[in-house]
Design an enzyme around this catalytic site. Structure first.
Site: not given
Lengths: 300, 300, 300, 300
Positions: D98, D173, D241
């Site tokens: 990701t 995502k 994150k």
């Protein structure tokens, strides 16, 4: 002429120097504190210490309270052995605690039932102005009572703003602290960002102090943030509480205060992280520790 | 001695008075603006107007840009007919736009390829200091280039802070505006809360201006907030952009800035509500309109 | 056996279908509404309308209130001509309004003084479950009173959760709506981000509905957000109020709720922008309008 | 027919079970991990381990990367001894990390220069679906390359959504995780508020799981929050994150996401408080510790 007697309840970091100024300027002060040893300097200055709030206020012309939060004021004034029941009729209660307008109005009503005049009179300024007698009082309550209380306030401070009926001094205080607390939290964010951007701290602190946001509180707290040492002039937990009071009132009114809410969340997290007893400028240390996270996506 | 020639690109609310100061203090200024009519006062003051950025910079010793955002600077410098390709070798480009450190470093690299010296030199101060020649420049870049540019900067401002390599002036600027923007948003929240609490606006504004958060920007903007009239010295949409730049850099670094993020959200919502062209102090009018919601639970 | 009589106060979008279900399932219902014409369908279903709350509750076994906010409940119950004074001793008051635990406890005390049993019984579910009789009741109050009230609740809903003493049903409700309101605000942010990133709306909505955050409310509101049409099942202004109640309680407790506070600020701004009467899913339209700001620094 | 060969880079908590599924379903897998011992189970399942990324990818038909963040992907692919230079022409790189759309597009360009096809293919689902082979892939990139990669993806997951060109899988995502992360942070706030209001945890958790916000992730994480035990299925630092990536993209676009920003700040503070290695549901423990502050004004 008989001496003017003052009962001073709450001899903490702020209360003690305020009580000492009263005693030194000719008032006859009887102090009380939950932990009595902290009151010793008042005795050394010629004042007295009482064992209970009730004993302290007996016969006093004025009662000054400088306590931590609404619950503490409520407890000392109205709880078991609360002092209000023991005040002489016509006494003036100067409440210098920061408790918010709702609690202040509640205290004013309780005082009225006990035939005591209530002034909410929270202060601007922390330990140094309390010691120097240069506090600013933000007052709500009966103008006549304020006139009577003026000499007492003048012995502890250098200026008095009257904002209207009971509760309005408390209201003005939470507005002031909401702004100050948010500014200092934002200053901590600015320095954390400056660190991340690789700016030299000395230069950035100087620029911010001289720039458009260079408020007195910025000039006072930025050097602490630079040094990383935060001796408590005004504890971080109290700033958390004051911002919480502002937000409580805002939500009573149905108002959103997004920046203040974010700042309050930061102080609360910093307190949970163990910084509650340091000066509220320690919010910068907390923000810095949060900023030093997992490297961001472009930090290589 | 031949005159020093300056190309000035971007003759808006800030750029025009800056260019006029240069022309008046002896530089030979050729200006360019997307909408040329705005540049007329420069012609009246003895300067010239060019039809394109390339034409403006031809042969110039210095190029000053004062444009709205990174995309505008990128377009004017590097786009089709971008000026960089037309600069004489060794010219110094002083970029007074606020574009953030990443874009500034990108421009510095492009300038180097074109054998032009790049200084990022965004300013503190809005229309009045631009007119009075009392701006503060926050500079990043080669010290030698800065030495050469000093007379140009001194003609427009009163002080210069050097923060290091290219991009560091831009970095310092977004730190400064992040703090100023958050402070002014918090001031708007403080006044909305004060209104809700029934505090008289004159008294509260005076108290805040004199109190611990009484920064220069507070003393400048609080009276506007009181009057409800917001002639643009620095448009709200620019403050939204600057806070956005600060948050962009923060997220590149992986850093959370909660109060600044909340303030940015408020400016963005105020801009969406149609206040983008007013002074950024109009955030107070927006916050006030939000606060006047459905009565809160205890507003009776 | 005599019919069980129910007074139903508040025949709005939720109250009317609830009252109709009671009437249809054999209770004898007397309704009241501030604007009486809205109550006509109840008369058509065989119920009655009263001219005042007092008239409505006279002799009733149960009183159900479905009103907008704490102030409205306080007014109808305790204000001039408030209904509490006219209830028969031993009646049960089922308060289905969402007023928060503090106001609910205040109502419980007032009811006790009037010898009326109080149950706070706010609902999960909006217009459709109210019409279908499939609401969920979150109840606080005396278990015995709840046993008596069960048939009334069962006529309007499909499940009942008992959370403890008076106020605890109201407490559970604001917890539930705090979560739902924040989720829907976040869904609006997700779609605004997806737009900005150039993702096709159909695909992203489908993915979010099937993904880990695909709650019932997401599956209900995401299609509205996609269509941009927001017929009010639950008005945005009520969600603003409910999040405000949650934050009021949080600040009474000294607790910071940063995500909920941010969501509340967004609903308040959306209401100030004129979206208060639309469904709360319209927060997505507001967030989208905010997102379409001045191009970001890297939007070319 | 020769076996299809897959290089799998990053054998962590997610990568290892994914690589094992590939090996078990007939692919010939060569793994690499920074700390090689973690890759032993792959050897036991019949695969191989390489000493460097370059060695792993030599001759491979497919390269799968499952790494922590953009910096790690950049380093492994493009850094000193980066694998891209060693891939055979025409290989397909499936990047399941990701890393956000900007970094994904950067990787796609670098891959194109090396004549490698790039698919950004981040996953929905954590350790259990990775083990069960039931992940969902969100894919961006060339449809033809996706067709070729389908068997590889099908060996690790149960569904594939194609969102468009390179970067759009990564974009989808971060939209999905932005929503999930904000929902779980809000769930932690809801439980902290419920605690403060004295609601019984079992009952409130059950109600929230069954209520309108009862998403799959709520039903998965609420029981952990109740137990206070947070074995990491998806570490809190990774959620910090991912929200940071969403906010980075938002600020590139000039967009404000207030609830997501507040949630990101909470995860960052929780990580700074030492919870980064626990499951991201541990945000509830952090919020609870923040909530247990100095008693609020009305907690008496």
């Amino acid at each position: 002429m008989p001496e003017t007697t003052v009962a001073f309840l709450g001899l903490g970091q702020m209360g003690l120097p305020m009580a000492l100024n009263l005693q030194r300027k000719g008032f006859s002060v009887t102090g009380w504190n939950r932990t009595p040893e902290k009151g010793q300097p008042l005795v050394e200055a010629g004042g007295r210490l009482a064992g209970t709030p009730r004993e302290a206020v007996r016969g006093a012309d004025f009662i000054v309270t400088m306590l931590g939060d609404p619950a503490a004021v409520r407890q000392v004034a109205l709880g078991t052995d609360g002092f209000l029941a023991a005040c002489r009729s016509g006494a003036v209660w100067i409440d210098a605690s920061t408790i918010g307008p709702s609690a202040a109005r509640e205290m004013a009503e309780a005082a009225a039932r006990a035939r005591v005049e209530y002034l909410d009179a929270p202060v601007l300024g922390s330990v140094k102005p309390a010691t120097d007698g240069t506090l600013t009082f933000l007052v709500g309550g009966n103008p006549e009572a304020l006139t009577r209380a003026r000499p007492v306030l003048d012995a502890m401070g250098q200026s008095v703003h009257h904002f209207g009926a009971a509760g309005q001094g408390a209201a003005a205080k939470i507005v002031a602290n909401m702004l100050t607390g948010t500014l200092v939290a934002a200053l901590g964010e600015a320095l954390a960002l400056a660190d991340g951007l690789g700016l030299e701290r000395d230069a950035i602190v100087r620029m911010l102090m001289e720039g458009p946001a260079g408020a007195p509180i910025v000039r006072m707290k930025a050097p602490l943030m630079q040094s990383g040492d935060f001796p408590p002039a005004f504890q971080l937990r109290w700033m958390e509480k004051d911002l919480g009071l502002a937000l409580l009132e805002a939500h009573r009114l149905g108002t959103a205060l997004p920046a203040a809410a974010a700042a309050h969340g930061a102080y609360a997290a910093a307190r949970a992280a163990g910084l509650g007893d340091q000066d509220f400028a320690a919010i910068a240390a907390f923000t810095r520790s949060v900023a030093r996270g997992p490297a961001g996506p472009e930090r290589a």
